[in-house]
Scaffold this motif. Structure first.
Motif, PDB file in Angstrom:
ATOM      1  N   MET A 125      43.814  41.412  35.498  1.00  0.00           N
ATOM      2  CA  MET A 125      42.499  41.089  35.012  1.00  0.00           C
ATOM      3  C   MET A 125      42.601  39.794  34.220  1.00  0.00           C
ATOM      4  SD  MET A 125      39.994  43.278  32.578  1.00  0.00           S
ATOM      5  CE  MET A 125      40.739  42.837  31.052  1.00  0.00           C
ATOM      6  N   THR A 126      41.644  38.904  34.435  1.00  0.00           N
ATOM      7  CA  THR A 126      41.649  37.630  33.739  1.00  0.00           C
ATOM      8  C   THR A 126      40.291  37.382  33.118  1.00  0.00           C
ATOM      9  OG1 THR A 126      43.206  36.726  35.348  1.00  0.00           O
ATOM     10  CG2 THR A 126      41.994  35.145  34.009  1.00  0.00           C
ATOM     11  N   VAL A 127      40.294  37.053  31.847  1.00  0.00           N
ATOM     12  CA  VAL A 127      39.094  36.589  31.157  1.00  0.00           C
ATOM     13  C   VAL A 127      39.460  35.226  30.597  1.00  0.00           C
ATOM     14  CG1 VAL A 127      37.419  37.029  29.330  1.00  0.00           C
ATOM     15  CG2 VAL A 127      38.407  38.954  30.579  1.00  0.00           C
ATOM     16  N   THR A 128      38.761  34.192  31.035  1.00  0.00           N
ATOM     17  CA  THR A 128      39.124  32.841  30.651  1.00  0.00           C
ATOM     18  C   THR A 128      38.447  32.414  29.352  1.00  0.00           C
ATOM     19  OG1 THR A 128      37.292  31.831  31.854  1.00  0.00           O
ATOM     20  CG2 THR A 128      39.347  32.220  33.089  1.00  0.00           C
ATOM     21  N   VAL A 154      34.825  42.720  30.202  1.00  0.00           N
ATOM     22  CA  VAL A 154      36.097  43.438  30.348  1.00  0.00           C
ATOM     23  C   VAL A 154      35.853  44.786  31.043  1.00  0.00           C
ATOM     24  CG1 VAL A 154      37.999  44.531  29.088  1.00  0.00           C
ATOM     25  CG2 VAL A 154      37.202  42.256  28.422  1.00  0.00           C
ATOM     26  N   GLU A 210      35.489  44.268  34.751  1.00  0.00           N
ATOM     27  CA  GLU A 210      36.783  44.070  35.420  1.00  0.00           C
ATOM     28  C   GLU A 210      37.560  45.384  35.516  1.00  0.00           C
ATOM     29  OE1 GLU A 210      37.314  41.415  37.098  1.00  0.00           O
ATOM     30  OE2 GLU A 210      35.589  40.388  36.239  1.00  0.00           O
ATOM     31  N   HIS A 254      38.965  48.057  38.802  1.00  0.00           N
ATOM     32  CA  HIS A 254      40.236  48.802  38.853  1.00  0.00           C
ATOM     33  C   HIS A 254      39.982  50.297  39.041  1.00  0.00           C
ATOM     34  CE1 HIS A 254      44.343  49.953  38.069  1.00  0.00           C
ATOM     35  NE2 HIS A 254      43.931  50.742  37.104  1.00  0.00           N
TER      36      HIS A 254
END
Length: 159
Positions: free
Chosen positions: A1-4, A21, A24, A28
Motif C-alpha cells: 500500500m502506498t500513500v504519497t 488508507v 487501500e 486488500h
C-alpha cells in the motif's frame, strides 16, 4: 500500500487520511490484489502468445519479442483496479474507518476534494475509478448502513 506525500497534501484532515488508507486496505480485504495479479499473468500470457503467432521471427528475436509483449500486457493490467473493485474498496473503507473511530462525515470529504470536474463529473469508460460525486453518494449511503449496524460488519453479498 502506498500513500504519497502528494496525496497527503491534498487531504484536509486525519479523517480523510483514514478514508484513503481504509480504501487501500479495502482492496486488500476484498482480495483485489490477488485478482489483479491473476489478470496480469493472464494478460501477459495472451500478449506473448498473440505476438508469437503473428511475428515471423524465430529463435532469440522471437523469444525477446514475446517476452516484451508478455511484460507489457502484464504491466498494463497492474496499473488499476476495476471500477467495481474501486466501489467495493470504498464500501469496505466506510466500515474500516468507522471501526477505527474516525468521523465518517469528515472522512467522506476526501471524495469532494478529489473530484476534478465538480458535482456533474462523470467517469468515462476508460477511467479506472468511479467519478467523485458517485463515490461521495455511495459513501453517504454506506454511512447510513454503518449507523444502522449493531456490529460494524459489512452486509452486502460477497463481502
Amino acid at each position: 500500500m502506498t500513500v504519497t506525500l502528494g496525496m497527503m497534501s491534498l487531504l484536509g484532515s486525519e479523517d480523510e487520511v483514514a478514508a484513503v488508507v481504509g480504501h487501500e486496505f479495502g482492496h486488500h480485504v476484498a482480495g483485489h490484489i490477488g485478482k489483479r495479479r491473476a489478470r496480469s499473468f493472464a494478460a501477459g500470457t495472451v500478449a506473448g502468445t498473440l505476438l508469437g503467432a503473428v511475428v515471423p521471427f524465430g529463435g532469440i528475436a522471437g523469444w525477446a519479442l514475446g517476452q516484451g509483449a508478455a511484460q507489457i500486457g502484464s504491466s498494463a493490467t497492474q496499473l488499476a483496479f476495476s471500477k467495481d473493485e474501486e466501489r467495493e474498496a470504498d464500501y469496505l473503507s466506510v466500515y474500516l474507518v468507522a471501526r477505527a473511530g474516525y468521523d465518517l462525515d469528515r472522512a467522506g470529504l476526501v471524495w469532494v476534494r478529489l473530484t476534478r470536474g465538480g458535482p456533474n463529473e462523470t467517469a468515462g469508460w476508460l477511467d479506472s475509478h468511479p467519478a467523485g460525486p458517485e463515490r461521495l453518494a455511495a459513501w453517504r449511503n454506506t454511512i447510513d448502513e454503518v449507523r444502522a449496524s449493531t456490529d460494524l460488519v459489512p452486509r452486502r453479498p460477497g463481502r
